[in-house]
Design an enzyme around this catalytic site. Sequence first.
Site, short mmCIF file in Angstrom:
data_model
loop_
_atom_site.label_atom_id
_atom_site.label_comp_id
_atom_site.label_asym_id
_atom_site.label_seq_id
_atom_site.Cartn_x
_atom_site.Cartn_y
_atom_site.Cartn_z
N HIS A 1 0.84 -1.21 0.00
CA HIS A 1 0.00 0.00 0.00
C HIS A 1 0.87 1.24 0.00
O HIS A 1 1.61 1.48 0.96
CB HIS A 1 -0.91 0.01 1.22
CG HIS A 1 -1.97 1.07 1.20
ND1 HIS A 1 -3.03 1.04 0.31
CD2 HIS A 1 -2.14 2.20 1.93
CE1 HIS A 1 -3.80 2.10 0.51
NE2 HIS A 1 -3.28 2.82 1.49
N GLN B 1 2.84 11.29 -1.50
CA GLN B 1 2.86 11.80 -0.12
C GLN B 1 4.27 11.79 0.47
O GLN B 1 4.53 12.47 1.46
CB GLN B 1 1.89 11.00 0.75
CG GLN B 1 0.43 11.25 0.34
CD GLN B 1 -0.56 10.43 1.16
OE1 GLN B 1 -0.22 9.85 2.19
NE2 GLN B 1 -1.80 10.38 0.71
N ARG C 1 -5.10 15.43 6.66
CA ARG C 1 -5.65 15.24 5.32
C ARG C 1 -5.83 16.58 4.61
O ARG C 1 -5.57 16.70 3.42
CB ARG C 1 -6.98 14.48 5.39
CG ARG C 1 -7.44 13.99 4.03
CD ARG C 1 -8.72 13.18 4.13
NE ARG C 1 -9.88 14.03 4.35
CZ ARG C 1 -11.13 13.68 4.06
NH1 ARG C 1 -11.39 12.48 3.57
NH2 ARG C 1 -12.13 14.50 4.30
N TYR D 1 -4.72 7.51 -6.69
CA TYR D 1 -5.96 8.28 -6.84
C TYR D 1 -5.80 9.69 -7.38
O TYR D 1 -6.78 10.38 -7.62
CB TYR D 1 -6.76 8.30 -5.52
CG TYR D 1 -6.06 8.86 -4.30
CD1 TYR D 1 -5.89 10.22 -4.14
CD2 TYR D 1 -5.63 8.01 -3.28
CE1 TYR D 1 -5.28 10.73 -3.00
CE2 TYR D 1 -5.02 8.51 -2.14
CZ TYR D 1 -4.85 9.88 -2.02
OH TYR D 1 -4.25 10.38 -0.88
N HIS E 1 -11.97 3.51 -3.24
CA HIS E 1 -11.12 4.16 -2.23
C HIS E 1 -11.48 3.77 -0.80
O HIS E 1 -10.63 3.40 0.00
CB HIS E 1 -11.20 5.69 -2.38
CG HIS E 1 -10.40 6.43 -1.35
ND1 HIS E 1 -10.92 6.75 -0.10
CD2 HIS E 1 -9.14 6.89 -1.36
CE1 HIS E 1 -9.99 7.39 0.60
NE2 HIS E 1 -8.91 7.49 -0.15
N ARG F 1 -16.70 5.46 2.30
CA ARG F 1 -17.22 6.83 2.32
C ARG F 1 -17.05 7.53 0.97
O ARG F 1 -17.65 8.56 0.74
CB ARG F 1 -16.55 7.65 3.43
CG ARG F 1 -15.07 7.90 3.25
CD ARG F 1 -14.47 8.79 4.35
NE ARG F 1 -13.07 9.07 4.08
CZ ARG F 1 -12.04 8.29 4.43
NH1 ARG F 1 -12.27 7.18 5.10
NH2 ARG F 1 -10.80 8.62 4.13
N HIS G 1 -5.66 -1.04 6.65
CA HIS G 1 -5.66 -0.48 8.00
C HIS G 1 -6.35 -1.37 9.03
O HIS G 1 -5.71 -1.94 9.89
CB HIS G 1 -6.24 0.95 8.05
CG HIS G 1 -5.47 1.93 7.23
ND1 HIS G 1 -4.11 2.10 7.38
CD2 HIS G 1 -5.83 2.78 6.23
CE1 HIS G 1 -3.68 3.01 6.53
NE2 HIS G 1 -4.70 3.44 5.81
N ASP H 1 2.18 3.24 2.82
CA ASP H 1 1.07 4.19 2.82
C ASP H 1 1.51 5.63 2.56
O ASP H 1 1.77 6.00 1.43
CB ASP H 1 0.31 4.06 4.15
CG ASP H 1 -1.04 4.75 4.12
OD1 ASP H 1 -1.44 5.24 3.05
OD2 ASP H 1 -1.71 4.80 5.17
#
Length: 462
Positions: free
Chosen positions: A63, A68, A90, A129, A216, A219, A278, A329
Amino acid sequence: MKASTGIRVIKLWAEQALCATGWAQGVTVTVDGTRISAVETGTQPQPGDTRLGTLLPAPANLHSHAFQRAMAGMTERRGPNAHDSFWTWRQLMYQFMDQLTPDDVQAITAFVQMEMLEAGYGASVEFHYLHHAPGGVVYDALGEMSQRVVAAAQESGIGLTLLPVLYQVGGCDKRALGPGQIRFGNDPERYAKLLDAAQSALRALPEDAVLGVAPHSLRAVTPEGLLACVDLRPDAPIHIHLAEQMAEVEETVAAWGQRPVQRLMDQVDVDQRWCLIHLTQMERAETLALAATGAVAGLCPITESSLGDGIFDGVAWTGAKGRFGIGSDSNVRISLTEELRTLDYSQRLRDRVRAALATPELSTGRALFEGAALGGAQAAGRGKGMIAPGELADLVALDMGGVDLEGRAGDCVLDAWIFAGDDRAVSEVWSGGRHVVSGGVHRNRDSIEAGYRLVMKRLQAL
Ligand code: ZN
């Protein structure tokens, strides 16, 4: 997914290797192109063999959001809120991301993949994404950013599993995407086209490249979008963020009267295709039910620590024979040993025990490492994650000359490496048979690092 790499047979000889049946001494591994063609034990090194100390299956990093990496270390100041949290982080991530061009993303991704290889990972699963230009404007080529991730993998030589992400809505109530999210957005129809574009882009890579799908999170996709993802590539790996944050649990309960795990298991058949990222907010019954599906728990202990996500119940999960793997991540720090160490230490701190994930047969280091190799390969669509004939040649060799590994053998090598040492013990790495790290250094480090530094300078100047 084909590209000629010029099939080449190489022979590796290791003093000891962690094979499918356990530790073996004097091991000759024959690599034919991308795969292992033979494994012989009890052998002597022959002229021309590459001589190694300890040879291991190199786990896939299951992942990553590569971009990032470039904001690592930039989010450690307290903001105006009483509590800094995942959600305030975020917001910062969204602001940072809006500066990034396709060139930036390619350079950062190549750097991240290089760091993964130098840390001993054998492959990377990119949960991708960032699809569109600022403002949500579609690039001339819909798959522009997917092509950039592929181009990065060409530079780094890493075995890539590309997961284009479906991101439709801003929450369980189907609200519109926020300003920070519109670069991610697609409806299922455009997402299907994006997958096709990503599949075309992957043809530039060797045959071990894999395309998967990724709704994703509960939500961020509608129920219809989730089902579309399941059906678009029925045999491909499918990954989703699940049960990471308390606010996410509360949102799904408010929307549907169900916690995230229950909601997902009601919507789809969760099986070995699935990797659930997660799982830091689960109740015991959820842990046991999900472990029994054969899905992989995609654990990211450094990022989960960094973001204050919570602690995955690894003791109950592995006790129920659940499979797991490791991902970096947010890439705030890329270290295979530190991920594994953090995973076990999190269990120790919670339960006030030692050697939390060891079993009667396997030491802690062995259980962690072998578990991550098996689960990582499953989640990446890269076979079994073992040193065995027919498997992809994702291999990592340790330099046994380091102080921490002096005189160690068998499981003690893994224990000493993970708990006393670090990634500097990584000497050689092969990804899909490509010899990408030699003497601890990636073959293209100079050019990839130079490209990354240029991007960082430009971003700092903005
Ligand atoms: Zn993630």
